[in-house]
Motif scaffolding. Structure first.
Motif, PDB file in Angstrom:
ATOM      1  N   SER A 112      -3.787   6.434  -9.488  1.00  0.00           N
ATOM      2  CA  SER A 112      -3.342   7.828  -9.374  1.00  0.00           C
ATOM      3  C   SER A 112      -2.120   7.876  -8.485  1.00  0.00           C
ATOM      4  O   SER A 112      -2.184   7.428  -7.332  1.00  0.00           O
ATOM      5  CB  SER A 112      -4.421   8.690  -8.720  1.00  0.00           C
ATOM      6  OG  SER A 112      -5.484   8.857  -9.612  1.00  0.00           O
ATOM      7  N   ALA A 113      -1.028   8.398  -9.032  1.00  0.00           N
ATOM      8  CA  ALA A 113       0.208   8.473  -8.250  1.00  0.00           C
ATOM      9  C   ALA A 113       0.380   9.876  -7.688  1.00  0.00           C
ATOM     10  O   ALA A 113       0.016  10.861  -8.343  1.00  0.00           O
ATOM     11  CB  ALA A 113       1.395   8.120  -9.137  1.00  0.00           C
ATOM     12  N   TYR A 114       0.931   9.964  -6.493  1.00  0.00           N
ATOM     13  CA  TYR A 114       1.342  11.274  -5.978  1.00  0.00           C
ATOM     14  C   TYR A 114       2.610  11.707  -6.724  1.00  0.00           C
ATOM     15  O   TYR A 114       3.385  10.882  -7.165  1.00  0.00           O
ATOM     16  CB  TYR A 114       1.617  11.202  -4.469  1.00  0.00           C
ATOM     17  CG  TYR A 114       0.418  10.777  -3.646  1.00  0.00           C
ATOM     18  CD1 TYR A 114      -0.852  11.292  -3.918  1.00  0.00           C
ATOM     19  CD2 TYR A 114       0.551   9.862  -2.605  1.00  0.00           C
ATOM     20  CE1 TYR A 114      -1.954  10.907  -3.167  1.00  0.00           C
ATOM     21  CE2 TYR A 114      -0.546   9.471  -1.848  1.00  0.00           C
ATOM     22  CZ  TYR A 114      -1.799   9.995  -2.134  1.00  0.00           C
ATOM     23  OH  TYR A 114      -2.885   9.608  -1.401  1.00  0.00           O
ATOM     24  N   ILE A 115       2.830  13.004  -6.821  1.00  0.00           N
ATOM     25  CA  ILE A 115       3.991  13.567  -7.546  1.00  0.00           C
ATOM     26  C   ILE A 115       4.002  13.083  -9.002  1.00  0.00           C
ATOM     27  O   ILE A 115       4.942  12.403  -9.441  1.00  0.00           O
ATOM     28  CB  ILE A 115       5.339  13.257  -6.828  1.00  0.00           C
ATOM     29  CG1 ILE A 115       5.207  13.424  -5.319  1.00  0.00           C
ATOM     30  CG2 ILE A 115       6.467  14.126  -7.357  1.00  0.00           C
ATOM     31  CD1 ILE A 115       4.831  14.842  -4.871  1.00  0.00           C
TER      32      ILE A 115
ATOM     33  N   ILE B 274      -7.929   3.659  -4.836  1.00  0.00           N
ATOM     34  CA  ILE B 274      -9.207   4.158  -4.349  1.00  0.00           C
ATOM     35  C   ILE B 274      -8.909   5.422  -3.553  1.00  0.00           C
ATOM     36  O   ILE B 274      -8.190   5.389  -2.541  1.00  0.00           O
ATOM     37  CB  ILE B 274      -9.964   3.090  -3.513  1.00  0.00           C
ATOM     38  CG1 ILE B 274     -10.925   3.744  -2.512  1.00  0.00           C
ATOM     39  CG2 ILE B 274      -9.056   2.136  -2.760  1.00  0.00           C
ATOM     40  CD1 ILE B 274     -11.917   2.777  -1.911  1.00  0.00           C
ATOM     41  N   ARG B 275      -9.363   6.512  -4.065  1.00  0.00           N
ATOM     42  CA  ARG B 275      -8.996   7.833  -3.565  1.00  0.00           C
ATOM     43  C   ARG B 275      -9.184   7.975  -2.054  1.00  0.00           C
ATOM     44  O   ARG B 275      -8.393   8.572  -1.351  1.00  0.00           O
ATOM     45  CB  ARG B 275      -9.801   8.912  -4.306  1.00  0.00           C
ATOM     46  CG  ARG B 275      -9.496  10.319  -3.934  1.00  0.00           C
ATOM     47  CD  ARG B 275      -8.097  10.796  -4.390  1.00  0.00           C
ATOM     48  NE  ARG B 275      -8.085  11.255  -5.770  1.00  0.00           N
ATOM     49  CZ  ARG B 275      -7.715  10.526  -6.808  1.00  0.00           C
ATOM     50  NH1 ARG B 275      -7.331   9.284  -6.646  1.00  0.00           N
ATOM     51  NH2 ARG B 275      -7.705  11.000  -8.012  1.00  0.00           N
ATOM     52  N   GLU B 276     -10.262   7.360  -1.539  1.00  0.00           N
ATOM     53  CA  GLU B 276     -10.600   7.534  -0.121  1.00  0.00           C
ATOM     54  C   GLU B 276      -9.684   6.737   0.805  1.00  0.00           C
ATOM     55  O   GLU B 276      -9.777   6.851   2.021  1.00  0.00           O
ATOM     56  CB  GLU B 276     -12.061   7.129   0.132  1.00  0.00           C
ATOM     57  CG  GLU B 276     -13.084   7.994  -0.595  1.00  0.00           C
ATOM     58  CD  GLU B 276     -13.270   7.606  -2.066  1.00  0.00           C
ATOM     59  OE1 GLU B 276     -12.655   6.621  -2.514  1.00  0.00           O
ATOM     60  OE2 GLU B 276     -14.024   8.311  -2.763  1.00  0.00           O
ATOM     61  N   SER B 277      -8.781   5.898   0.237  1.00  0.00           N
ATOM     62  CA  SER B 277      -7.971   5.041   1.103  1.00  0.00           C
ATOM     63  C   SER B 277      -6.829   5.790   1.779  1.00  0.00           C
ATOM     64  O   SER B 277      -6.238   5.297   2.736  1.00  0.00           O
ATOM     65  CB  SER B 277      -7.421   3.859   0.296  1.00  0.00           C
ATOM     66  OG  SER B 277      -6.526   4.331  -0.696  1.00  0.00           O
ATOM     67  N   LYS B 278      -6.474   6.952   1.277  1.00  0.00           N
ATOM     68  CA  LYS B 278      -5.381   7.711   1.887  1.00  0.00           C
ATOM     69  C   LYS B 278      -5.776   9.178   1.979  1.00  0.00           C
ATOM     70  O   LYS B 278      -6.555   9.674   1.156  1.00  0.00           O
ATOM     71  CB  LYS B 278      -4.095   7.599   1.056  1.00  0.00           C
ATOM     72  CG  LYS B 278      -3.420   6.243   1.129  1.00  0.00           C
ATOM     73  CD  LYS B 278      -2.094   6.239   0.371  1.00  0.00           C
ATOM     74  CE  LYS B 278      -1.492   4.832   0.369  1.00  0.00           C
ATOM     75  NZ  LYS B 278      -0.281   4.740  -0.466  1.00  0.00           N
TER      76      LYS B 278
ATOM     77  N   GLY C 109       0.496   6.375  -3.856  1.00  0.00           N
ATOM     78  CA  GLY C 109      -0.710   6.824  -4.547  1.00  0.00           C
ATOM     79  C   GLY C 109      -1.826   5.883  -4.177  1.00  0.00           C
ATOM     80  O   GLY C 109      -1.717   5.163  -3.180  1.00  0.00           O
ATOM     81  N   THR C 110      -2.868   5.880  -4.974  1.00  0.00           N
ATOM     82  CA  THR C 110      -4.033   5.061  -4.600  1.00  0.00           C
ATOM     83  C   THR C 110      -4.697   4.403  -5.807  1.00  0.00           C
ATOM     84  O   THR C 110      -4.554   4.859  -6.941  1.00  0.00           O
ATOM     85  CB  THR C 110      -5.123   5.941  -3.931  1.00  0.00           C
ATOM     86  OG1 THR C 110      -5.481   7.006  -4.831  1.00  0.00           O
ATOM     87  CG2 THR C 110      -4.638   6.536  -2.625  1.00  0.00           C
TER      88      THR C 110
ATOM     89  N   ASP D  16       0.833  -1.213   0.000  1.00  0.00           N
ATOM     90  CA  ASP D  16       0.000   0.000   0.000  1.00  0.00           C
ATOM     91  C   ASP D  16       0.869   1.265   0.000  1.00  0.00           C
ATOM     92  O   ASP D  16       0.476   2.300   0.510  1.00  0.00           O
ATOM     93  CB  ASP D  16      -0.923  -0.033   1.230  1.00  0.00           C
ATOM     94  CG  ASP D  16      -2.116   0.911   1.080  1.00  0.00           C
ATOM     95  OD1 ASP D  16      -2.393   1.354  -0.057  1.00  0.00           O
ATOM     96  OD2 ASP D  16      -2.754   1.214   2.104  1.00  0.00           O
ATOM     97  N   GLY D  17       2.053   1.133  -0.595  1.00  0.00           N
ATOM     98  CA  GLY D  17       2.958   2.286  -0.653  1.00  0.00           C
ATOM     99  C   GLY D  17       4.079   2.157   0.362  1.00  0.00           C
ATOM    100  O   GLY D  17       4.021   1.330   1.280  1.00  0.00           O
TER     101      GLY D  17
END
Ligand code: 3MF
Ligand code: MG
Length: 371
Positions: free
Chosen positions: A209-212, A168-172, A165-166, A124-125
């Motif tokens: 969707s990845a952060y950065i 599922i948007r709501e997971s983080k 990243g996620t 999960d990252g």
């Protein structure tokens, strides 16, 4: 008319400047090339097994020089296999042994990247995992990568934020996740005063969707860090294209900030899986513009390498399985020639005259060799 002539003259002066260094000398960057051992690939993909024989790391090394490359890019576990089952001393000893192999082969390590996407603790990252123990694992592994890099003789550590990243948007909590990313960068900076961190942005894959996702995001984190002079970026052509952006503009943005410290040149045919195609194979004009931006900024003159993150097609048979590396390097070199021989005077006049249709044709005919 007089105004037009003055404008053209000014534009010509500017064009001359672009072909020369700030001291007026012609640009003569001698490019040095690098790739990672993963770029000699067996062809496995998510839907099928390997189709070519594996080649061990020690058998890959001599191939670098044969192909005209001198830089080796590493993941931590490319240098130290079974990294999690070794003691810190064993890890360093193995890194020292690899350093000797590099020296003997006349090669240098360009960078080391922590592989934070295969261990069960990074499902999960890594840095943005919701579980503090897993976040700690990611930080420990990144700090160990810095030690490995030092043993290999490089201060460059690349962080590709693969699973940050996620799906599922709501997971983080994304705001919190960025805080953790910044914390991780600061921990890395504090670990070794020489380390330089190169963030490699990518918008998706493996995550939805990845952060950065872009170099702009990476550079904004760099400025927030405890030492912005030691945080920069690595831009991969395909990653910029997957974000729907022009790779040469992404590179220009990082160069403007003096933060382009490595590149992963390759190509990508539209919005599909990450293809890692031969440089220039999908879009020659984009390849030309990337080389143009690099050349004009003097990329390579402070030791930066031209890294190629390319893979042979799965359909390529065993024979010629290294051609994608030689071909990418060759296409880069042809593009350097194309950049150096581009008619800057005509370009400047067309720009001054706002005759962009003429400029378009000039570029295309120059690339086709029909001028
Ligand atoms: C993924 C990549 C990676 C990174 C590498 C070094 C396997 O799309 O491009 O290649 O470049 O992990 O950071
Ligand atoms: Mg890459």
């Amino acid at each position: 008319m007089a105004k037009k002539t003055t404008q053209a003259k000014a534009a010509r002066g500017k064009a001359r400047q672009a072909q020369t260094t700030e001291y007026g000398e012609p640009r003569t960057t001698v490019y040095r090339f690098s790739f990672g051992p993963w770029n000699i690939h067996e062809g496995a993909d998510p839907f099928g097994p390997p189709v070519r024989d594996p080649i061990s790391f020690s058998r890959k090394l001599p191939l670098y020089k044969e192909l005209g490359f001198e830089g080796v890019q590493f993941h931590d576990d490319d240098a130290v296999p079974d990294i999690n089952s070794r003691s810190p001393q064993q890890v360093l000893r193995q890194a020292q042994a690899v350093r000797k192999m590099l020296d003997d082969a006349g090669l240098v390590a360009e960078f080391v990247a922590p592989r934070l996407w295969e261990d069960p603790r990074t499902i999960d990252g890594g840095f943005t995992n919701n579980d503090p123990d897993n976040r700690q694992y990611a930080i420990d592994r990144a700090l160990q990568t810095i030690d490995i890099a030092a043993e290999l003789g490089t201060n460059k550590v690349v962080v590709w934020l693969a699973r940050e990243g996620t799906y599922i948007r709501e997971s983080k909590n994304a705001r919190q996740a960025h805080e953790w990313l910044l914390e991780a960068i600061n921990r890395m900076l504090a670990h070794n005063p020489n380390v330089h961190i190169l963030i490699e942005p990518k918008p998706n894959e493996p995550m939805d969707s990845a952060y950065i996702p872009t170099i702009g995001h990476a550079i904004s984190l760099a400025y927030l860090s405890d030492d912005p002079t030691r945080v920069g970026g690595l831009i991969e052509t395909a990653h910029a294209k997957l974000a729907g952006l022009d790779p040469s503009d992404e590179m220009a943005f990082a160069l403007f900030h003096k933060k382009l410290w490595s590149v992963h040149l390759n190509d990508q045919n539209g919005l599909k899986f990450d293809e890692d195609k031969t440089f220039g194979a999908a879009n020659l004009r984009e390849a030309f513009n990337q080389v143009r931006v690099l050349e004009e900024a003097g990329y390579g003159q402070n030791g930066e390498m031209v890294g190629l993150d390319v893979k042979a097609m799965r359909t390529q048979k065993e024979e010629n399985r290294l051609a994608h590396l030689a071909n990418s390097k060759r296409i880069f070199e042809i593009m350097v020639e194309k950049v150096r021989t581009f008619d800057r005077r005509a370009e400047a006049e067309m720009i001054a005259d706002r005759d962009y249709e003429a400029l378009e044709r000039l570029v295309i005919e120059h690339l086709l060799g029909t001028l």
